[in-house]
Write a protein that holds these residues in place. Structure first.
Motif, PDB file in Angstrom:
ATOM      1  N   UNK A  50     -34.798 -54.725 -80.107  1.00 32.10           N
ATOM      2  CA  UNK A  50     -35.884 -53.878 -80.626  1.00 32.10           C
ATOM      3  C   UNK A  50     -35.383 -53.028 -81.800  1.00 32.10           C
ATOM      4  N   UNK A  51     -36.264 -52.745 -82.722  1.00 28.85           N
ATOM      5  CA  UNK A  51     -35.994 -51.812 -83.817  1.00 28.85           C
ATOM      6  C   UNK A  51     -34.876 -52.262 -84.748  1.00 28.85           C
ATOM      7  N   UNK A  52     -34.866 -53.544 -85.099  1.00 22.30           N
ATOM      8  CA  UNK A  52     -33.887 -54.039 -86.076  1.00 22.30           C
ATOM      9  C   UNK A  52     -34.579 -54.559 -87.337  1.00 22.30           C
ATOM     10  N   UNK A  64     -42.910 -50.470 -86.636  1.00 26.43           N
ATOM     11  CA  UNK A  64     -42.586 -49.081 -86.333  1.00 26.43           C
ATOM     12  C   UNK A  64     -41.103 -48.944 -86.094  1.00 26.43           C
ATOM     13  N   UNK A  65     -40.555 -47.809 -86.441  1.00 27.63           N
ATOM     14  CA  UNK A  65     -39.120 -47.602 -86.308  1.00 27.63           C
ATOM     15  C   UNK A  65     -38.779 -47.064 -84.928  1.00 27.63           C
ATOM     16  N   UNK A  66     -39.254 -47.760 -83.876  1.00 31.26           N
ATOM     17  CA  UNK A  66     -38.864 -47.433 -82.518  1.00 31.26           C
ATOM     18  C   UNK A  66     -39.094 -48.668 -81.657  1.00 31.26           C
ATOM     19  N   UNK A  67     -38.400 -48.696 -80.518  1.00 30.45           N
ATOM     20  CA  UNK A  67     -38.469 -49.870 -79.652  1.00 30.45           C
ATOM     21  C   UNK A  67     -39.843 -50.002 -79.019  1.00 30.45           C
ATOM     22  N   UNK A  68     -40.277 -51.242 -78.835  1.00 30.14           N
ATOM     23  CA  UNK A  68     -41.503 -51.486 -78.097  1.00 30.14           C
ATOM     24  C   UNK A  68     -42.729 -51.746 -78.930  1.00 30.14           C
ATOM     25  N   UNK A 125     -42.558 -67.655 -84.873  1.00 33.37           N
ATOM     26  CA  UNK A 125     -42.994 -66.940 -83.669  1.00 33.37           C
ATOM     27  C   UNK A 125     -42.096 -65.724 -83.486  1.00 33.37           C
ATOM     28  N   UNK A 126     -42.694 -64.548 -83.583  1.00 29.13           N
ATOM     29  CA  UNK A 126     -41.972 -63.287 -83.436  1.00 29.13           C
ATOM     30  C   UNK A 126     -41.993 -62.889 -81.965  1.00 29.13           C
ATOM     31  N   UNK A 127     -40.846 -63.045 -81.297  1.00 26.87           N
ATOM     32  CA  UNK A 127     -40.768 -62.720 -79.872  1.00 26.87           C
ATOM     33  C   UNK A 127     -40.487 -61.230 -79.677  1.00 26.87           C
ATOM     34  N   UNK A 128     -40.854 -60.678 -78.511  1.00 24.73           N
ATOM     35  CA  UNK A 128     -40.553 -59.262 -78.246  1.00 24.73           C
ATOM     36  C   UNK A 128     -39.055 -59.003 -78.347  1.00 24.73           C
ATOM     37  N   UNK A 129     -38.684 -57.824 -78.798  1.00 23.69           N
ATOM     38  CA  UNK A 129     -37.276 -57.463 -78.886  1.00 23.69           C
ATOM     39  C   UNK A 129     -36.646 -57.367 -77.506  1.00 23.69           C
TER      40      UNK A 129
END
Length: 677
Positions: A15-17, A34-38, A58-62
């Motif tokens: 997340x957040x990369x 957004x600059x935060x996880x989730x 396909x953009x998978x969840x972090x």
């Protein structure tokens, strides 16, 4: 004729990369970043064409590890494992400032034998901190080609597309993870028994507590003495420790940092922004600035839009032949849609500020800051992400709870998130506040801005109190701790965020507009005709609003809503708003446009001067407060109800939420009106 090739690739990383930013740059899409996880809690798909090749991304969840601890990570792991035969490879995004954290998941995927392209993003951020990465040594150590990017500036995006075109996905020749000696023999038996092509897949099948790739069960092997110490969580911990030891050795030869590098802005700001006292003060000040701007900056564009729709209503009324069509368009459809469009500037300003806060990295601080505050109520810091997202819309906010690992905390967050003031409530709040609150100021701050901020804070406080009550009825399965990296502050992409806001506002207008269009026609039809109307009058003229079918229906529910201070028109508005909250404003605009023949008079002025038969103002202060409280507590809309059921998979909790919120809204509104009248 040459046909375009089709290829599917996965976008993977912590997340957040900057994963969503890379996705947007590749596919020219406007997915929220957004600059935060989730932020990404479900897979998103996009396409791009490059040199006659069609590619689906396909953009998978972090995720931080291949072993899922929350639902969004479970989505990631399942897709990555189950769909291996359906994608060409993985584009792995690694942030330059968090190489150690990101290499854990990278090596896990690499050891699974999945072909990969490695992208090191945000190199510029590392350079600003005096960190130098020897890309050549890094590439040799990982045995993979590395592409450097700065996705926000579109640097390196074409290089990624070129690498995908040339199939530069690299499959590891050897496994980087060495199985512990005490488990080696048993892992070999599992691999051999299930025909796996490497030992790490066997290790993973046991560490996951399930079988990999739906392979044959290993239960018959679990009776052997070697298997007694194979506890999944322990295996995961063993692997994590060993991998980080290996990563440390790699990075010690790759990274160099300037000695005594000066303290950066991030460290200086965090001394205040995450302070246990000043952090909350600053957050409240930021909220106050936002709500002041919602009224101050939106004042002129709202006036222009209102004047435009008033002119349209007058023009249509004067130039179309008198009759039902004239009435439908000038008194029904145009005022109804105008009643919603006029609030677009306020919604846009609110969303723009939220996007800037997310993009800058400040929202990660809010998550960290709120963890201490939310714990006593049964929530954790990650709950603030859906709670804050709920100020835009409850639907994605409820979905974003998937990144909360603890099931109790996730369920609590789902149940209380609809108390947060969504953008659909903003038009209702704005018009009611405009009716009952004066234009005065306190220390230069508008009373209206203070009241609007109070409504947002009220939603947050009630969400916390509700969670505190509900936590006593939901069983807990273990205690959780918030572990997160605070990203560096970054300059927001003002133009990109503005484009995002324009898209969201347009979605709001078109989405609400479709509903308002249909509702306006229904309301007009029910108000134009009445039960005492003669058949020969159906086309020639309309009945008075008070004698229409709509009035008869509204007055039928009036005894139920009278204790709250509402008349039948407000009752109709509340009923229609269960489709979507903003429909209340559109309904009231249509009703008050139908009531008299003064199209040049603004709807809010008609509402302000409206009186009950006893001479009392319809929108008195007591009634206005009652309406505000009703919409603060009542369940938001049918769509929210549907997504709550989808995420909880329980009619019990969904029904409890509806009954709890509706009952609370009715009771509090009634008490407030009876006291204030």
């Amino acid at each position: 004729m040459q046909h375009s090739q089709k290829k599917k690739v996965l976008l993977v990383g912590n997340p957040n990369v900057g994963k969503s930013t890379v996705f947007n740059a590749l596919c020219n899409k406007k997915q929220k970043t957004g600059n935060y996880a989730g932020v990404t809690v479900a897979s998103h798909s996009g396409h791009y064409s490059f040199k006659n090749e069609e590619v689906e991304v396909i953009d998978l969840p972090g995720s931080y590890s291949i072993y899922p601890s929350s639902e969004d990570e479970a989505i990631f792991s399942k897709f990555l494992i189950d769909e291996q035969k359906n994608y060409a490879g993985v584009i792995y995004i690694l942030e330059a400032l968090s190489l150690k954290r990101g290499l854990l998941l990278f090596q896990q995927i690499q050891d699974m034998g999945i072909p990969m392209i490695l992208v090191v993003n945000q190199i510029d951020q590392a350079e600003r901190r005096g960190i130098t990465i020897d890309i050549q040594k890094f590439s040799e150590a990982l045995d993979i080609t590395i592409i450097q990017t700065n996705a926000k500036e579109q640097i390196g995006i074409n290089e990624i597309k070129e690498a995908v075109l040339k199939n530069q996905f690299v499959k590891a020749e050897k496994i980087s993870f060495e199985t512990p000696n005490e488990h080696k023999n048993f892992i070999k038996k599992v691999a051999s028994h299930n025909g796996l092509d490497n030992e790490y897949k066997a290790w993973m099948s046991l560490s996951l507590g399930t079988d990999l790739e739906r392979i044959e069960s290993v239960m018959e092997l679990m009776n052997e003495p070697d298997s007694k110490t194979l506890v999944p969580k322990r295996l995961q911990v063993q692997e994590t420790v060993r991998r980080y030891q290996s990563v440390d050795k790699i990075l010690s030869n790759v990274i160099s940092k300037k000695p005594q590098f000066k303290e950066l802005l991030t460290e200086k700001l965090d001394k205040v922004l995450v302070h246990k006292f000043w952090g909350y003060v600053v957050f409240l000040m930021i909220l106050l600035i936002i709500f002041q701007s919602v009224f101050f900056l939106a004042e002129y564009p709202m006036s222009w839009i209102d004047d435009l729709f008033s002119w349209m209503t007058t023009f249509i009324s004067e130039h179309l032949p008198k009759g039902p069509i004239n009435s439908l368009i000038s008194n029904g459809i145009v005022p109804g849609i105008g009643g919603i469009v006029v609030f677009a500037p306020q919604i846009g300003i609110l969303l723009y500020f939220l996007y800037l806060l997310e993009d800058s990295g400040y929202m990660a601080r809010v998550v960290f800051l709120m963890d201490r505050l939310l714990r006593p109520f049964g929530l954790n810091g990650k709950s603030i992400v859906p709670l804050v997202s709920g100020t835009a819309c409850a639907i994605p906010a409820v979905i974003s709870t998937r990144n909360i690992e603890n099931l109790k905390e996730r369920l609590l967050t789902i149940l209380v998130t609809p108390f947060m003031t969504c953008s659909a409530r903003l038009p209702v709040y704005s018009i009611i506040i405009g009716l009952i609150i004066s234009d005065g100021t306190f220390l230069g701050i508008k009373y209206k801005a203070l009241v609007l901020m109070g409504m947002y804070l009220l939603g947050f406080v009630v969400a916390l109190l509700s969670a505190s009550v509900l936590k006593r009825f939901i069983k807990n399965k273990g205690k959780t701790y918030l572990v997160m990296d605070l990203p560096t502050y970054k300059k927001p992409l003002f133009r990109y965020d503005f484009k995002m806001v324009l898209g969201k506002v347009w979605d709001f207008i078109t989405g609400a507009g479709k509903i308002i269009f249909i509702v306006s026609i229904i309301i007009w039809f029910l108000s134009y005709f009445g039960p005492k109307q003669k058949p020969d009058q159906f086309v020639a003229s309309n009945v008075h609003l008070d004698h229409s079918y709509l009035a008869k229906m509204g007055k039928g529910i009036e005894p139920l809503i009278a204790p709250l201070g509402y008349d039948w028109k407000m009752g109709v508005g509340i009923l229609t708003s269960f489709v979507a909250r903003e429909v209340f404003v559109g309904t009231m605009s249509t009703l008050y446009s139908l009531e008299d023949d003064a199209p040049e008079v603004k709807v809010i002025d008609k509402m302000r001067r409206d009186e009950k038969p006893n001479g009392e103002k319809v929108f008195s202060f007591a009634t206005g407060v009652s309406v505000l409280l009703f919409y603060a507590f009542a369940m938001q809309c049918v769509s929210t109800l549907a997504v709550v059921y989808r995420e909880t998979k329980s009619w019990k909790w969904t029904g409890l939420q509806v009954v709890m919120m509706t009952g609370l809204a009715y009771f509090v509104s009634m008490i407030a009106y009876q006291i204030l009248k």
